[in-house]
Design a protein around this motif. Sequence first.
Motif, PDB file in Angstrom:
ATOM      1  N   SER A 125       0.850  -1.192   0.000  1.00 47.26           N
ATOM      2  CA  SER A 125       0.000   0.000   0.000  1.00 47.26           C
ATOM      3  C   SER A 125       0.886   1.242   0.000  1.00 47.26           C
ATOM      4  O   SER A 125       2.037   1.215   0.446  1.00 47.26           O
ATOM      5  N   THR A 126       0.350   2.319  -0.539  1.00 41.19           N
ATOM      6  CA  THR A 126       1.037   3.605  -0.543  1.00 41.19           C
ATOM      7  C   THR A 126       0.028   4.677  -0.155  1.00 41.19           C
ATOM      8  O   THR A 126      -1.164   4.416  -0.025  1.00 41.19           O
ATOM      9  N   GLY A 127       0.515   5.883   0.003  1.00 44.17           N
ATOM     10  CA  GLY A 127      -0.376   6.991   0.319  1.00 44.17           C
ATOM     11  C   GLY A 127       0.410   8.267   0.532  1.00 44.17           C
ATOM     12  O   GLY A 127       1.630   8.239   0.737  1.00 44.17           O
ATOM     13  N   LYS A 128      -0.302   9.381   0.487  1.00 47.55           N
ATOM     14  CA  LYS A 128       0.348  10.672   0.710  1.00 47.55           C
ATOM     15  C   LYS A 128       0.635  10.897   2.193  1.00 47.55           C
ATOM     16  O   LYS A 128       1.598  11.573   2.553  1.00 47.55           O
ATOM     17  N   ASP A 129      -0.217  10.338   3.034  1.00 46.10           N
ATOM     18  CA  ASP A 129      -0.090  10.536   4.479  1.00 46.10           C
ATOM     19  C   ASP A 129       0.790   9.436   5.070  1.00 46.10           C
ATOM     20  O   ASP A 129       0.464   8.246   4.989  1.00 46.10           O
ATOM     21  N   ARG A 130       1.901   9.823   5.666  1.00 48.61           N
ATOM     22  CA  ARG A 130       2.807   8.850   6.264  1.00 48.61           C
ATOM     23  C   ARG A 130       3.033   9.139   7.751  1.00 48.61           C
ATOM     24  O   ARG A 130       3.945   8.596   8.367  1.00 48.61           O
ATOM     25  N   LYS A 131       2.183   9.975   8.327  1.00 40.84           N
ATOM     26  CA  LYS A 131       2.327  10.335   9.727  1.00 40.84           C
ATOM     27  C   LYS A 131       1.504   9.406  10.613  1.00 40.84           C
ATOM     28  O   LYS A 131       0.441   8.934  10.225  1.00 40.84           O
ATOM     29  N   PHE A 132       2.004   9.163  11.818  1.00 41.99           N
ATOM     30  CA  PHE A 132       1.244   8.400  12.809  1.00 41.99           C
ATOM     31  C   PHE A 132       0.093   9.258  13.315  1.00 41.99           C
ATOM     32  O   PHE A 132       0.264  10.441  13.618  1.00 41.99           O
ATOM     33  N   ALA A 133      -1.073   8.664  13.400  1.00 41.24           N
ATOM     34  CA  ALA A 133      -2.266   9.400  13.823  1.00 41.24           C
ATOM     35  C   ALA A 133      -2.419   9.371  15.333  1.00 41.24           C
ATOM     36  O   ALA A 133      -2.065   8.382  16.000  1.00 41.24           O
ATOM     37  N   LEU A 134      -2.958  10.438  15.871  1.00 40.30           N
ATOM     38  CA  LEU A 134      -3.336  10.473  17.281  1.00 40.30           C
ATOM     39  C   LEU A 134      -4.744   9.908  17.430  1.00 40.30           C
ATOM     40  O   LEU A 134      -5.634  10.208  16.631  1.00 40.30           O
ATOM     41  N   LEU A 135      -4.952   9.115  18.469  1.00 37.57           N
ATOM     42  CA  LEU A 135      -6.282   8.574  18.708  1.00 37.57           C
ATOM     43  C   LEU A 135      -7.285   9.702  18.884  1.00 37.57           C
ATOM     44  O   LEU A 135      -8.423   9.607  18.394  1.00 37.57           O
ATOM     45  N   GLU A 136      -6.893  10.761  19.537  1.00 36.62           N
ATOM     46  CA  GLU A 136      -7.809  11.882  19.744  1.00 36.62           C
ATOM     47  C   GLU A 136      -8.257  12.485  18.415  1.00 36.62           C
ATOM     48  O   GLU A 136      -9.425  12.847  18.249  1.00 36.62           O
ATOM     49  N   ASP A 137      -7.348  12.576  17.449  1.00 34.66           N
ATOM     50  CA  ASP A 137      -7.713  13.119  16.137  1.00 34.66           C
ATOM     51  C   ASP A 137      -8.705  12.200  15.418  1.00 34.66           C
ATOM     52  O   ASP A 137      -9.586  12.677  14.690  1.00 34.66           O
ATOM     53  N   VAL A 138      -8.546  10.893  15.603  1.00 36.52           N
ATOM     54  CA  VAL A 138      -9.490   9.942  15.008  1.00 36.52           C
ATOM     55  C   VAL A 138     -10.874  10.142  15.619  1.00 36.52           C
ATOM     56  O   VAL A 138     -11.891  10.171  14.909  1.00 36.52           O
ATOM     57  N   PHE A 139     -10.920  10.304  16.937  1.00 34.72           N
ATOM     58  CA  PHE A 139     -12.199  10.530  17.608  1.00 34.72           C
ATOM     59  C   PHE A 139     -12.852  11.830  17.127  1.00 34.72           C
ATOM     60  O   PHE A 139     -14.077  11.891  16.935  1.00 34.72           O
ATOM     61  N   LYS A 140     -12.048  12.872  16.940  1.00 32.50           N
ATOM     62  CA  LYS A 140     -12.586  14.147  16.469  1.00 32.50           C
ATOM     63  C   LYS A 140     -13.132  14.033  15.043  1.00 32.50           C
ATOM     64  O   LYS A 140     -14.178  14.587  14.721  1.00 32.50           O
ATOM     65  N   LYS A 141     -12.406  13.320  14.193  1.00 34.37           N
ATOM     66  CA  LYS A 141     -12.751  13.211  12.782  1.00 34.37           C
ATOM     67  C   LYS A 141     -13.976  12.327  12.558  1.00 34.37           C
ATOM     68  O   LYS A 141     -14.790  12.591  11.672  1.00 34.37           O
ATOM     69  N   PHE A 142     -14.103  11.290  13.392  1.00 33.72           N
ATOM     70  CA  PHE A 142     -15.183  10.314  13.186  1.00 33.72           C
ATOM     71  C   PHE A 142     -15.973  10.128  14.483  1.00 33.72           C
ATOM     72  O   PHE A 142     -15.915   9.072  15.120  1.00 33.72           O
ATOM     73  N   PRO A 143     -16.732  11.152  14.885  1.00 32.51           N
ATOM     74  CA  PRO A 143     -17.402  11.113  16.192  1.00 32.51           C
ATOM     75  C   PRO A 143     -18.462  10.033  16.337  1.00 32.51           C
ATOM     76  O   PRO A 143     -18.779   9.623  17.456  1.00 32.51           O
ATOM     77  N   GLU A 144     -19.028   9.541  15.223  1.00 32.88           N
ATOM     78  CA  GLU A 144     -20.093   8.550  15.298  1.00 32.88           C
ATOM     79  C   GLU A 144     -19.677   7.183  14.760  1.00 32.88           C
ATOM     80  O   GLU A 144     -20.497   6.268  14.700  1.00 32.88           O
ATOM     81  N   MET A 145     -18.419   7.036  14.390  1.00 36.68           N
ATOM     82  CA  MET A 145     -17.938   5.774  13.820  1.00 36.68           C
ATOM     83  C   MET A 145     -17.548   4.798  14.933  1.00 36.68           C
ATOM     84  O   MET A 145     -16.701   5.115  15.768  1.00 36.68           O
TER      85      MET A 145
END
Length: 310
Positions: A125-145
């Motif tokens: 797999s490849t992608g433009k984003d290669r940074k480690f994500a913060l769990l808090e940012d995931v929660f902010k981005k997907f509040p109902e997921m």
Amino acid sequence: MISFLYFFLPVLGGYTLTSVYLLKNPQILHRKKRPAFYCKKISHRGGSGERIESTMEAFTHAAEQGTEMLEMDCHLTHDGYVVVSHDENLLRQTGHDVTISSLNLQDLPLYKERLEVTFYEGRYSTGKDRKFALLEDVFKKFPEMPISIEIKENNHQLIKKVSDLVKRYNREGITVWASTDSTIMKECWKMNGSMPYSFSMSRGLLLLLLFYTGLLPFVPIGESLLQFYLMSIFNSLCFILNLLLSCCNCRITMRKSLFRHLAARGIQVHLFVCNTEEDIEAAFEVGATGVMSDYPTLLSSYFCKNRSQD
């Protein structure tokens, strides 16, 4: 001896018949669980076959493809941030032989430009984003997921910080504790018992024991999910075990009657990692309620072609 058999055989027969009946009708003894979510399409590590695993780009892409749950693992940096990463040691993911716990957030290296898909040898797999994500940012981005978070280390601080983030973002009903280690799972549940949790490895083995002894219909179950390898995937990864156990593994663990019983009690059964249509078909054939894949686009395509699974 004969008098013993006259007594024993009717008791055994009665027990067997009662167990079989309750296996098919568990609501007689148990109230069906009513979870806040029900997911059929789950993206493993955010869909690591289509974007670099566990990045915000991967999670966003999976959501755009209609995934209903994100699966991920979390670790704690030296300066106390909860980051999403499958591995604690970053050699496989970044090429650097360092651990997350030894580094501050700002010092985490980038993912490799091309990363092999763990459960699909030879695929990258490849992608433009290669940074480690913060769990808090995931929660902010997907509040109902709905999100399944696997905890791999018995780290009190990590478990507490994950729990605190879940509470802060009001996600206790849609965030799942997951761990193969029963000791870790006990710590997670002790920290936040309001979150649903999945079977650990030892609890899964106990589940099989209860099933084959006929005791399962009589025993209460606290877990809300069973997340387990589709056995054909497990066998393909372990060649020696495949030679020894391929004939009996599926017969022992992949029992439709077991999965139907769990589903009737409101316990979701997610089989992984299903990276081909054949895998997905096999998972539903044995009674899975949901499938986990590295390819969210594949899941979307499969469900579009097989509306009966929706």
